[in-house]
Design an enzyme around this catalytic site. Structure first.
Site, PDB file in Angstrom:
ATOM      1  N   CYS A  85     -17.895   5.141  24.653  1.00 43.93           N
ATOM      2  CA  CYS A  85     -16.561   4.600  24.932  1.00 43.93           C
ATOM      3  C   CYS A  85     -16.412   3.158  24.436  1.00 43.93           C
ATOM      4  CB  CYS A  85     -16.250   4.702  26.415  1.00 43.93           C
ATOM      5  SG  CYS A  85     -16.150   6.418  26.975  1.00 43.93           S
ATOM      6  N   CYS A 208      -8.477   8.012  37.917  1.00 37.01           N
ATOM      7  CA  CYS A 208      -9.065   8.288  36.609  1.00 37.01           C
ATOM      8  C   CYS A 208      -8.152   7.767  35.494  1.00 37.01           C
ATOM      9  CB  CYS A 208      -9.258   9.783  36.404  1.00 37.01           C
ATOM     10  SG  CYS A 208     -10.151  10.599  37.731  1.00 37.01           S
ATOM     11  N   SER A 209      -8.779   7.323  34.415  1.00 37.37           N
ATOM     12  CA  SER A 209      -7.996   6.869  33.269  1.00 37.37           C
ATOM     13  C   SER A 209      -7.371   8.066  32.562  1.00 37.37           C
ATOM     14  CB  SER A 209      -8.877   6.085  32.304  1.00 37.37           C
ATOM     15  OG  SER A 209     -10.011   6.838  31.953  1.00 37.37           O
ATOM     16  N   LYS A 334      -6.481   2.936  32.661  1.00 39.02           N
ATOM     17  CA  LYS A 334      -5.783   3.693  33.696  1.00 39.02           C
ATOM     18  C   LYS A 334      -4.373   4.087  33.247  1.00 39.02           C
ATOM     19  CE  LYS A 334      -5.165   5.763  36.271  1.00 39.02           C
ATOM     20  NZ  LYS A 334      -4.332   6.615  37.032  1.00 39.02           N
ATOM     21  N   HIS A 338      -6.863   6.255  27.414  1.00 40.89           N
ATOM     22  CA  HIS A 338      -8.215   6.000  26.909  1.00 40.89           C
ATOM     23  C   HIS A 338      -8.570   6.926  25.750  1.00 40.89           C
ATOM     24  CE1 HIS A 338     -12.276   4.848  26.593  1.00 40.89           C
ATOM     25  NE2 HIS A 338     -12.812   5.542  27.580  1.00 40.89           N
TER      26      HIS A 338
END
Lengths: 399, 479
Positions: A85, A208-209, A334, A338
């Site tokens: 990531c 969660c993103s 968020k 992502h």
């Protein structure tokens, strides 16, 4: 660890970032063409003015052809790299070093990810053939391991901690609502966040993103050349990319309340940049809020709060858009979303906008107060076994 | 003198109450419950657990040179399931491991083969009994395993003093390969076919031991044909009080494994000098006569059957049972199918993957799970020694309930665990009430099948299970 850094030797003179989200109408090729085009236009240059390219993507293509084909790049060097990531940040880091070395005058770092063509919920990463013994936990599950460990270590009630997570998500959604490029552009009531369906541990969907498509790009030149392209360059002050020994999952000394790699990367980057008081000196920080507990722990790892106190600072609004140290003013992973390979450059894009006073209605007050440094933090992997990147960038070269 | 030198039984954690079947199908409610293999168990993993118990109490010098694995529900065909049992038990490479797979009678056959061998031999009996919903096989069956190590000398805890068999070809029950359930002939025919077979084997066995029926202290009677078993009980001529509990109300009849489970139960409590008769009706009849010795008291299984019955988790829903058995196909999560293990890395890491052999640094003593070549603590390279952690206790450091992960029984319980004496591992917790897991929950390791891939590869590895407070000895006797 000798880490001399390249403080003020290179500068960002143009950036581009697509809208993130479920981009059913665009493929990775389209996202790359758009982000690259915006970055070139921002720097006032043409594609062929760029001497070399660094492309970051986790899984949206292999080799430099992933970029050179859609852009029809005219026989130039293109490196394609992956660092989970933190991929986008590593593309940027390598591009900066290439300029600092003198090998090239003008380079582009670009990151892309096209996740929504996969057809799965959450992130699906294919791994090389193995012996099948590693447990198949999902990303939210692995990061949710932080929660009970933090609660126990600092004696925080689990329900109270859930309120802290909720407030982090609420804050980032609130920031994202002000961001036209963000995947989620609505404020979300705390009650909705707190009651969202549980995914893993005590993390709900709203902890969660966003799984997202998108691309972002930066043009990097020597610092002394920067004003040929823009009046407001952003200078690289410090960069650190740390890959840990991945002992957290095998070493009983690790307690799941910190990202050791982040602490090391932050100290390294701060030293390069001459930052001695992160909370006091930084105007803002873009951090890797893949899940709400991650952002909580990072506040301590990055030195924004003392150990065991970040949860109180979150509740006090220290990291709000109008707080003492705004964190994720663009909405973060968020709310902005992502797309793995693009995220590190997206973080830099927000620093670029804020330091140049171009963030519109979410422009933070700390810049007007005279603070000139911004931080990005990008993480790949999981607690106890990750790669971690911290950069400090600034709107003025050192005196 | 040859006989049993070590034994152990394994009952899975879950119990399906027969009332739950009746309530779902509208059939008359039966009594009691049956043992149910969890979604991550098969006959191979249950056989491993029974084998661990049998070897745990075995005397030194009795490491098996032979392993017979008997089951009517093999995980694989064409490939030897006993090899996974062999690997998980850490047996010597020179030990022969073979299957006796396909029919219930294989269980008795494995015991006979191990008995008749000239070297220490381990017989592992394991079965998962499945029938169509509402069938007698489903209602009255049970899942279990048992293992017996045969050897000679002073360590024998039950010597075999007689045996006999009778064989006849007739249609009682059958299942063609690939089918999920068996078919049976009209029940009354079995009475007719079995009666003379039982009579002949029983007479011959008593004669071989020089005994009369009234000298039998414990009678273990089981078989695949319920009606014929009841008839045999009347015909044997043994004292009525000699009949051992057939475990029908607590476990169910576990087919291939059942005579073994009942024998283990008997050995758990028998005094020295007692005569035990094992009578099995399956495509013929077989009888084993044993006499317990003074050594038994010192070498009982650390995981008694009664304790495992007491530790059983009642209240499994019939829907969960049906979905675990493949009769109720549930919507999977929108996630990639689990990736099967690749053959070369599975072989390279066999001792770890199957045997749970970790490594310990010779320089600083740090444990590594999974094994690595470079010490995480002192950096020494290739200074590692193998260490078996399968029987070492552990505790939860932190944990999560993963509701997104691929599992037939959501949520998947993931945990970081620390072993007593050092060593950390991240793994799945099984056989648990997810809401009862806490930091500090005590755990024991168990061998499981984590997934079966689309191309049929069974992924075996180790998980942790809570040490249940009401029966701390049910986890291999090592917690």
């Amino acid at each position: 660890m000798a880490s001399r850094g390249i403080r003020d030797r290179v500068a960002v003179v143009g950036m581009g970032c697509t809208k993130f989200g479920e981009r059913w109408d665009q493929g990775a090729d389209d996202l790359l063409v758009d982000a690259a085009g915006d970055a070139l236009a921002s720097a006032g240059i043409q594609r062929d003015d760029v001497d070399a390219f660094w492309l970051g993507t986790m899984g949206s293509g292999i080799s430099g052809l992933t970029l050179s084909r859609p852009l029809r790049i005219d026989y130039r060097p293109v490196s394609r790299l992956e660092n989970m990531c933190a991929t986008g940040s590593d593309a940027f880091r390598n591009a900066c070093y290439a300029v600092a070395s003198g090998a090239f005058d003008v380079v582009m770092a670009i990151g892309v990810e096209k996740l929504k063509d996969g057809g799965f919920s959450g992130l699906a990463i294919s791994s090389p053939p193995d012996d099948g013994t590693a447990p198949d936990l999902t990303a939210p599950a692995i990061f949710s391991l932080l929660s009970p460990a933090y609660a126990k270590k600092y004696g925080v009630d689990e329900a109270e901690l859930k309120d802290v997570f909720t407030r982090i998500a609420w804050k980032n959604h609130r920031n994202g609502a002000l961001n036209p490029r963000a995947q989620y552009r609505k404020e979300v009531p705390k009650e909705t966040i707190a009651r969202s369906p549980i995914v893993a541990g005590n993390l709900g969907i709203f902890d969660c993103s966003g799984v997202s498509d998108g691309a972002a790009a930066a043009i990097v030149v020597r610092a002394e050349d920067a004003h040929r392209y823009t009046d407001k360059p952003v200078y690289v002050k410090g960069m650190s990319m740390i890959s840990g020994p991945a002992t957290g999952a095998v070493d009983p000394e690790y307690d799941y309340t910190t990202f050791t790699e982040c602490v090391v990367a932050a100290n390294d980057a701060y030293a390069q940049a001459g930052v001695t008081d992160a909370r006091g000196q930084l105007a803002m920080a873009e951090v890797h809020d893949c899940f709400t507990p991650t952002e909580l722990v990072l506040m301590e790892d990055l030195g924004f709060a003392d150990r065991g106190t970040a949860w109180k600072e979150v509740m006090a609004g220290t990291f709000d858009l109008d707080g003492e140290l705004p964190v994720n003013p663009d909405g973060g992973l968020k709310a902005f979303g992502h797309p793995i390979g693009a995220s590190g450059l997206r973080m830099l894009f927000e620093c670029w906008l804020q330091l140049r006073d171009e963030a519109g209605e979410r422009q933070i007050g700390t810049i007007a107060q005279g603070k000139k440094l911004a931080l990005t933090h990008n993480l790949g992997g999981s607690p106890g076994e990750c790669v971690c990147y911290v950069s400090v960038v600034g709107s003025e070269p050192s005196a | 003198m040859r006989g049993i030198v070590g034994y152990g039984a394994y009952l899975p954690y879950f119990r399906l109450e027969r009332e739950a079947i009746a309530a779902a199908l509208g059939t008359p409610a039966g009594k009691g419950a049956r043992a149910v293999a969890s979604y991550d168990e098969d006959t191979t993993t249950m056989g491993v657990e029974a084998g661990r118990r049998a070897l745990a109490g075995a005397p030194s010098g009795c490491a098996p040179d032979l392993l017979y694995f008997a089951t009517a529900a093999p995980a694989y065909l064409d490939k030897t399931n006993a090899c996974a049992v062999h690997a998980a038990l850490g047996l010597e490479g020179s030990a022969l491991a073979v299957d006796m797979a396909g029919a219930v009678r294989s269980g008795l056959g494995a015991l006979r083969a191990a008995l008749d061998a000239s070297v220490p031999a381990l017989a592992v009996l394991s079965d998962i009994r499945t029938g169509l919903p509402g069938s007698s096989d489903e209602v009255n069956g049970g899942d279990a395993a048992a293992a017996f190590l045969f050897g000679t000398g002073e360590h024998v805890l039950a010597e075999v003093i007689g045996q006999a068999s009778s064989t006849e070809e007739f249609l009682d029950r059958w299942r063609t390969p690939g089918e999920a359930f068996s078919r049976v002939w009209e029940e009354r025919f079995g009475d007719h076919a079995y009666a003379p077979l039982v009579g002949a084997a029983w007479t011959d066995a008593l004669k071989s031991a020089g005994l009369t029926a009234d000298q039998v202290d414990v009678t273990i009677l089981t078989g695949v044909h319920r009606r014929a078993v009841r008839a045999a009980a009347r015909a044997l001529g043994v004292a009525p009080e000699s009949f051992a509990d057939d475990l029908s109300s607590t476990v169910g009849t576990s087919g291939t494994a059942h005579a073994g489970v009942m024998l283990a139960d008997a050995l758990d409590t028998a005094e020295a000098g007692k005569v035990i008769a094992v009578v099995v009706l399956a495509d013929g009849a077989s009888v084993l006569l044993l006499r317990t010795t003074e050594a038994l008291a010192e070498h009982r299984s650390a995981g008694p059957v009664a304790a495992q019955i007491a530790a059983g988790k009642r209240g499994l829903s019939y829907e969960a049972f049906l979905s675990w058995r493949g009769f109720l196909r549930r919507e999977p999560p929108r996630r990639p199918d689990p990736q099967p293990p690749a053959a070369p890395p599975a072989l390279r890491h066999e001792r770890w993957k199957f045997g749970f052999r970790s490594t310990r640094c010779e320089e600083c003593g740090t444990r590594h799970l999974p094994p690595g070549r470079v010490c995480l603590q002192c950096g020494a390279v290739d200074r590692m020694q193998d260490e078996n952690l399968a029987d070492v206790g552990a505790a939860v450091v932190t944990f999560t309930l993963d509701r997104l992960a691929y599992t037939p029984s959501p949520p998947l319980v993931g945990a970081v665990i620390d072993f007593d004496g050092g060593g950390r591992y991240r793994c799945e917790i099984t056989d648990c009430d997810p809401s009862a897991i806490r930091i500090g929950t005590r755990l024991a390791m168990t061998f499981r099948c984590t997934s079966v891939s689309a191309n049929g590869i069974h992924n075996y590895s180790w998980k942790a299970r809570p040490v249940h407070e009401d029966a701390t000895t049910s986890n291999g006797g090592t917690a």
